[in-house]
Design an enzyme around this catalytic site. Sequence first.
Site, PDB file in Angstrom:
ATOM      1  N   LYS A  54      -0.353  -3.609   7.102  1.00  0.00           N
ATOM      2  CA  LYS A  54      -0.821  -2.399   6.416  1.00  0.00           C
ATOM      3  C   LYS A  54      -2.243  -2.596   5.907  1.00  0.00           C
ATOM      4  O   LYS A  54      -3.085  -1.694   6.029  1.00  0.00           O
ATOM      5  CB  LYS A  54       0.111  -2.054   5.244  1.00  0.00           C
ATOM      6  CG  LYS A  54       1.427  -1.412   5.687  1.00  0.00           C
ATOM      7  CD  LYS A  54       2.457  -1.338   4.568  1.00  0.00           C
ATOM      8  CE  LYS A  54       3.796  -0.873   5.119  1.00  0.00           C
ATOM      9  NZ  LYS A  54       4.910  -1.002   4.172  1.00  0.00           N
ATOM     10  N   GLN A  98       6.206  -2.223  -1.774  1.00  0.00           N
ATOM     11  CA  GLN A  98       6.989  -2.660  -0.612  1.00  0.00           C
ATOM     12  C   GLN A  98       8.435  -2.912  -1.013  1.00  0.00           C
ATOM     13  O   GLN A  98       8.712  -3.614  -1.995  1.00  0.00           O
ATOM     14  CB  GLN A  98       6.347  -3.930  -0.023  1.00  0.00           C
ATOM     15  CG  GLN A  98       6.987  -4.441   1.240  1.00  0.00           C
ATOM     16  CD  GLN A  98       6.764  -3.530   2.446  1.00  0.00           C
ATOM     17  OE1 GLN A  98       5.793  -2.791   2.517  1.00  0.00           O
ATOM     18  NE2 GLN A  98       7.672  -3.571   3.389  1.00  0.00           N
ATOM     19  N   ASP A 121       4.496   6.910   0.255  1.00  0.00           N
ATOM     20  CA  ASP A 121       5.772   6.683   0.943  1.00  0.00           C
ATOM     21  C   ASP A 121       6.647   7.940   0.927  1.00  0.00           C
ATOM     22  O   ASP A 121       7.611   8.036   1.703  1.00  0.00           O
ATOM     23  CB  ASP A 121       6.569   5.572   0.235  1.00  0.00           C
ATOM     24  CG  ASP A 121       6.425   4.214   0.903  1.00  0.00           C
ATOM     25  OD1 ASP A 121       6.277   4.173   2.138  1.00  0.00           O
ATOM     26  OD2 ASP A 121       6.489   3.203   0.180  1.00  0.00           O
TER      27      ASP A 121
HETATM   28  N1  GUN Z   1       9.912  -1.684   3.654  1.00  0.00           N
HETATM   29  C1  GUN Z   1      10.069  -1.485   4.990  1.00  0.00           C
HETATM   30  N2  GUN Z   1       9.444  -0.343   5.355  1.00  0.00           N
HETATM   31  C2  GUN Z   1       8.917   0.179   4.247  1.00  0.00           C
HETATM   32  C3  GUN Z   1       8.138   1.351   3.985  1.00  0.00           C
HETATM   33  O1  GUN Z   1       7.828   2.170   4.859  1.00  0.00           O
HETATM   34  N3  GUN Z   1       7.744   1.525   2.696  1.00  0.00           N
HETATM   35  C4  GUN Z   1       8.066   0.660   1.721  1.00  0.00           C
HETATM   36  N4  GUN Z   1       7.647   0.924   0.484  1.00  0.00           N
HETATM   37  N5  GUN Z   1       8.783  -0.419   1.910  1.00  0.00           N
HETATM   38  C5  GUN Z   1       9.193  -0.656   3.181  1.00  0.00           C
END
Ligand code: GUN
Length: 291
Positions: A54, A98, A121
Amino acid sequence: MTARIIDGKAFAATLREKVATHAAAFAARAGRPAGLAVVLVGEDAASAVYVRSKGKATHAAGMAGFEHRLSADVSQDELIALVEALNADPAVDGILVQLPLPAHLDTDAVLLAIDPDKDVDGFHPVNAGRLATGLPGMVPCTPYGCLLLLRDVLGDLSGKDAVVIGRSTIVGKPMAALLTAESCTVTLAHSRTKDLMGHVGRADIVVAAVGRANFVKGEWLKPGATVIDVGINRTADGLVGDVDYAGALSVAGAITPVPGGVGPMTIACLLRNTLVAAHRRAGLPFDDATL
Ligand code: GUN
């Protein structure tokens, strides 16, 4: 007949280029880059890989990335204090914590602490409510990515019969809301659904998000159906989706592979959401329907 393979990797690369173009224009107008803060708690190896990719994608799109790594034993109060500091930071347009968080932390409370307008998100209940009621908000990245792929394959989705398998807050429920907004007739199926095969057999669109390897069989599908496979399951044969890919290839009209289908769309949509949040926060117009 063999299904069209939906190349999510290529689609995501194009989306990221478009985001980068808009991000440069945003930086020029706003006098600062759009900013995405990512919070990682603990040492979970998979999460660390996601967070790194990311961060890289954020910089490649010409946005500012702010990475915050907290130790696995951080307290709830400390984590919420960080979220509140990010809420107040004018350089931060998007905040992503995350998941999963270590067990001693209250995930719902942490997500509630995020400013909904920075919730890239789309996990905050306010954004779930906005999506359900048709208000502009932040849409969860994975289902939004699925929608973009479906529009690319099918064009207008109006009147299509869609089955979403899996009712999670992160994928299934928002996917059903997005397809409803596109005027699909949506069935949200789950582990208690009776006659799942029958529902799938009537569907023009199947979105599988159950987390069970090769769960949906090719012979369940209506010939020519468009199949979006959100599953990522680690098996002895490597990564496989929720759909029996080999079986589906000879029945479906189009299908996403695993890997290389939905997966790459998620980060591209995260960048897209950050750009949308940045424009809204800066009071700048942005036609987000084009991205
Ligand atoms: N963990 C795995 N995929 C994601 C996501 O898209 N967002 C977040 N916050 N955690 C994740």
